[in-house]
Each structure stands twice: as C-alpha cells, then as structure tokens.
Design a protein around this motif. Structure first.
Motif, PDB file in Angstrom:
ATOM      1  N   LEU A  70       0.838  -1.202   0.000  1.00 36.99           N
ATOM      2  CA  LEU A  70       0.000   0.000   0.000  1.00 36.99           C
ATOM      3  C   LEU A  70       0.872   1.251   0.000  1.00 36.99           C
ATOM      4  N   TYR A  71       1.968   1.182   0.743  1.00 32.37           N
ATOM      5  CA  TYR A  71       2.909   2.309   0.750  1.00 32.37           C
ATOM      6  C   TYR A  71       3.639   2.417  -0.578  1.00 32.37           C
ATOM      7  N   PHE A  72       3.991   1.263  -1.143  1.00 38.20           N
ATOM      8  CA  PHE A  72       4.684   1.273  -2.431  1.00 38.20           C
ATOM      9  C   PHE A  72       3.835   1.959  -3.503  1.00 38.20           C
ATOM     10  N   GLN A  73       2.527   1.783  -3.440  1.00 35.63           N
ATOM     11  CA  GLN A  73       1.641   2.408  -4.425  1.00 35.63           C
ATOM     12  C   GLN A  73       1.714   3.927  -4.354  1.00 35.63           C
ATOM     13  N   THR A  74       1.920   4.469  -3.164  1.00 36.26           N
ATOM     14  CA  THR A  74       2.041   5.925  -3.037  1.00 36.26           C
ATOM     15  C   THR A  74       3.341   6.432  -3.651  1.00 36.26           C
ATOM     16  N   LEU A  75       4.304   5.537  -3.817  1.00 35.27           N
ATOM     17  CA  LEU A  75       5.577   5.905  -4.447  1.00 35.27           C
ATOM     18  C   LEU A  75       5.518   5.761  -5.959  1.00 35.27           C
ATOM     19  N   GLY A  76       4.372   5.261  -6.468  1.00 37.42           N
ATOM     20  CA  GLY A  76       4.244   5.054  -7.904  1.00 37.42           C
ATOM     21  C   GLY A  76       4.860   3.754  -8.368  1.00 37.42           C
ATOM     22  N   THR A  77       4.991   2.789  -7.457  1.00 38.83           N
ATOM     23  CA  THR A  77       5.586   1.496  -7.808  1.00 38.83           C
ATOM     24  C   THR A  77       4.585   0.653  -8.596  1.00 38.83           C
ATOM     25  N   SER A  78       5.038   0.033  -9.665  1.00 37.51           N
ATOM     26  CA  SER A  78       4.167  -0.804 -10.492  1.00 37.51           C
ATOM     27  C   SER A  78       3.965  -2.162  -9.834  1.00 37.51           C
ATOM     28  N   TYR A  79       2.940  -2.888 -10.305  1.00 33.14           N
ATOM     29  CA  TYR A  79       2.692  -4.232  -9.799  1.00 33.14           C
ATOM     30  C   TYR A  79       3.864  -5.161 -10.115  1.00 33.14           C
ATOM     31  N   THR A  80       4.497  -4.927 -11.229  1.00 35.48           N
ATOM     32  CA  THR A  80       5.654  -5.747 -11.610  1.00 35.48           C
ATOM     33  C   THR A  80       6.780  -5.588 -10.600  1.00 35.48           C
ATOM     34  N   ILE A  81       7.072  -4.360 -10.234  1.00 37.21           N
ATOM     35  CA  ILE A  81       8.129  -4.105  -9.248  1.00 37.21           C
ATOM     36  C   ILE A  81       7.765  -4.738  -7.904  1.00 37.21           C
ATOM     37  N   CYS A  82       6.496  -4.664  -7.535  1.00 31.54           N
ATOM     38  CA  CYS A  82       6.060  -5.291  -6.278  1.00 31.54           C
ATOM     39  C   CYS A  82       6.322  -6.795  -6.317  1.00 31.54           C
ATOM     40  N   THR A 128      11.574   5.299   3.510  1.00 34.01           N
ATOM     41  CA  THR A 128      11.071   6.663   3.716  1.00 34.01           C
ATOM     42  C   THR A 128      11.876   7.693   2.937  1.00 34.01           C
ATOM     43  N   LEU A 129      13.057   7.325   2.476  1.00 29.18           N
ATOM     44  CA  LEU A 129      13.917   8.259   1.739  1.00 29.18           C
ATOM     45  C   LEU A 129      13.681   8.211   0.234  1.00 29.18           C
ATOM     46  N   ILE A 130      12.862   7.264  -0.221  1.00 29.17           N
ATOM     47  CA  ILE A 130      12.606   7.122  -1.661  1.00 29.17           C
ATOM     48  C   ILE A 130      11.600   8.180  -2.104  1.00 29.17           C
ATOM     49  N   PRO A 131      11.965   9.011  -3.086  1.00 29.84           N
ATOM     50  CA  PRO A 131      11.026  10.040  -3.557  1.00 29.84           C
ATOM     51  C   PRO A 131       9.886   9.448  -4.374  1.00 29.84           C
ATOM     52  N   THR A 132       8.770  10.157  -4.426  1.00 29.92           N
ATOM     53  CA  THR A 132       7.613   9.724  -5.206  1.00 29.92           C
ATOM     54  C   THR A 132       7.989   9.584  -6.685  1.00 29.92           C
ATOM     55  N   ASN A 133       7.399   8.610  -7.337  1.00 29.45           N
ATOM     56  CA  ASN A 133       7.630   8.282  -8.748  1.00 29.45           C
ATOM     57  C   ASN A 133       8.990   7.626  -8.997  1.00 29.45           C
ATOM     58  N   TYR A 134       9.684   7.236  -7.923  1.00 27.87           N
ATOM     59  CA  TYR A 134      10.933   6.475  -8.051  1.00 27.87           C
ATOM     60  C   TYR A 134      10.802   5.158  -7.293  1.00 27.87           C
ATOM     61  N   GLY A 135       9.610   4.569  -7.395  1.00 28.56           N
ATOM     62  CA  GLY A 135       9.298   3.372  -6.628  1.00 28.56           C
ATOM     63  C   GLY A 135      10.204   2.190  -6.896  1.00 28.56           C
ATOM     64  N   ALA A 136      10.821   2.138  -8.066  1.00 24.43           N
ATOM     65  CA  ALA A 136      11.706   1.015  -8.384  1.00 24.43           C
ATOM     66  C   ALA A 136      12.904   0.947  -7.441  1.00 24.43           C
ATOM     67  N   LEU A 137      13.196   2.065  -6.783  1.00 24.26           N
ATOM     68  CA  LEU A 137      14.332   2.092  -5.854  1.00 24.26           C
ATOM     69  C   LEU A 137      14.110   1.202  -4.641  1.00 24.26           C
TER      70      LEU A 137
END
Length: 200
Positions: A70-82, A128-137
């Motif tokens: 749920l948190y990953f989704q706020t970072l813009g992480t795709s289902y594939t990355i999850c 917590t240090l990962i910026p939004t839209n860089y979910g792959a990190l």
C-alpha cells in the motif's frame, strides 16, 4: 555466548516429570507444558532480551510483509516491481539458510538477532527516503528483508533448541512460534489502525 550455559533446566524437568506422573494418560496438559517451557526461556536476562527483541521484530515485519505494498503504491511502484521485490527478498534468504550452521558457530544467536534487527531498521528507514515516482528504488532495500528473515529465523530456532528441555525440543519451537504470533497480531492490528488513520 550460549544460552544453555546460563539456563538451569532442572526445575523445568522436575515440573514436567511431576506433571506426567500426575496425568492419567502420561501426557502433560498443553497449557501447562507451554507455561513450563516459556518459564525456561525467560529464566535469564539474555533470554528475556531475545524474546523482547524478537517480538518487536515480528511486530515490524508483520507490518512490512502485509501492508508495505500500500505504501509502495504511493511511491508510484508498479505491480511488476512489487512482484519482483518479493522474488528479491526470497533469493537473499537462501544463502543465509544454507550457511546457517556456520553463521551460528561464528556469530551465535544473539549477534544474528542483532543483525536481523539492524537490517530491518535500515530497510524501513530507506523506504522513507525514496522520492515519489521512483518506486523502483525499493529493490535496493529488498535484499535486507532476506537478511532479516534469514538471521532472525536461524537465531530463533537455535535459541529455542538451547532453551528447551530434553525431549521437548519441538514443543519449545511451538512455544516460540506462539510468542512470535502474538507480535504479528499486535503489529497488524496497530499497523492497520495507524494506516487507516494517517494513510500509508
């Protein structure tokens, strides 16, 4: 440092023997057995400290394992990355479990538990240090989950084995799993409540 060097199991053995003699079918009542084995585990300060840190770690890992997407989704992480993140965590557990006997001989269960806790802290702070839209990190921190689970499971199995009364090794593992389960329940209940109140 070996737990069994500090633990006096004679009292527990006497209690178990008395319980068996008092039983009609030569079996110890499940609740009584659980209580006796738990008393052995908390007999020393190192045992209490190990259990407290393990419960705290299970509270944290239950939140991460069940609510982190749920948190990953706020970072813009795709289902594939999850999905890939789960694969990465498991891949890093394998070598730790494979070398578990050597790790226990070299570091002991207490140090492995500390490593597990440290890996967990670095991982969640890193999220917590990962910026939004860089979910792959998130993939950079996922190997630490393998370290946490691998070291924590290895240390807990060894701790239960050392703190067990002879003949009740499997029961001691069950008692430890029960204690860990309490931590997981608390973590999920608290994590769900906080996430519902404040968001991911």
């Amino acid at each position: 440092q070996k737990f069994d060097r500090q633990i006096d199991k004679s009292t527990a053995e006497a209690e178990l023997l008395h319980a068996v003699k008092s039983s009609q079918n030569d079996k110890v009542n499940g609740c009584m057995l659980t209580l006796i084995l738990f008393k052995v585990m908390v007999q020393t300060y190192s045992g209490i400290g190990f259990l407290v840190s393990s419960i705290a770690l299970n509270i944290g890992t239950s939140v991460v394992e069940n609510l982190i997407f749920l948190y990953f989704q706020t970072l813009g992480t795709s289902y594939t990355i999850c999905g890939v993140s789960v694969l990465v965590t498991v891949l890093f557990e394998f070598p730790i479990f494979y070398f578990a006997p050597k790790l226990l001989d070299r570091f002991g269960p207490e140090m492995l538990q500390k490593i597990a806790c440290l890996a967990y802290i670095v991982r969640v702070v890193g999220y917590t240090l990962i910026p939004t839209n860089y979910g792959a990190l998130v993939l950079l921190f996922e190997p630490l989950h393998g370290v946490t689970i691998g070291c924590a499971k290895t240390s807990s199995v060894d701790f239960a084995a050392q703190a067990s009364v002879q003949g009740y090794e499997s029961s001691s593992q069950g008692v430890l799993s029960l204690v860990f389960g309490i931590g997981s329940i608390v973590g999920l209940a608290a994590g769900g409540l906080i996430e519902e109140s404040f968001g991911p």
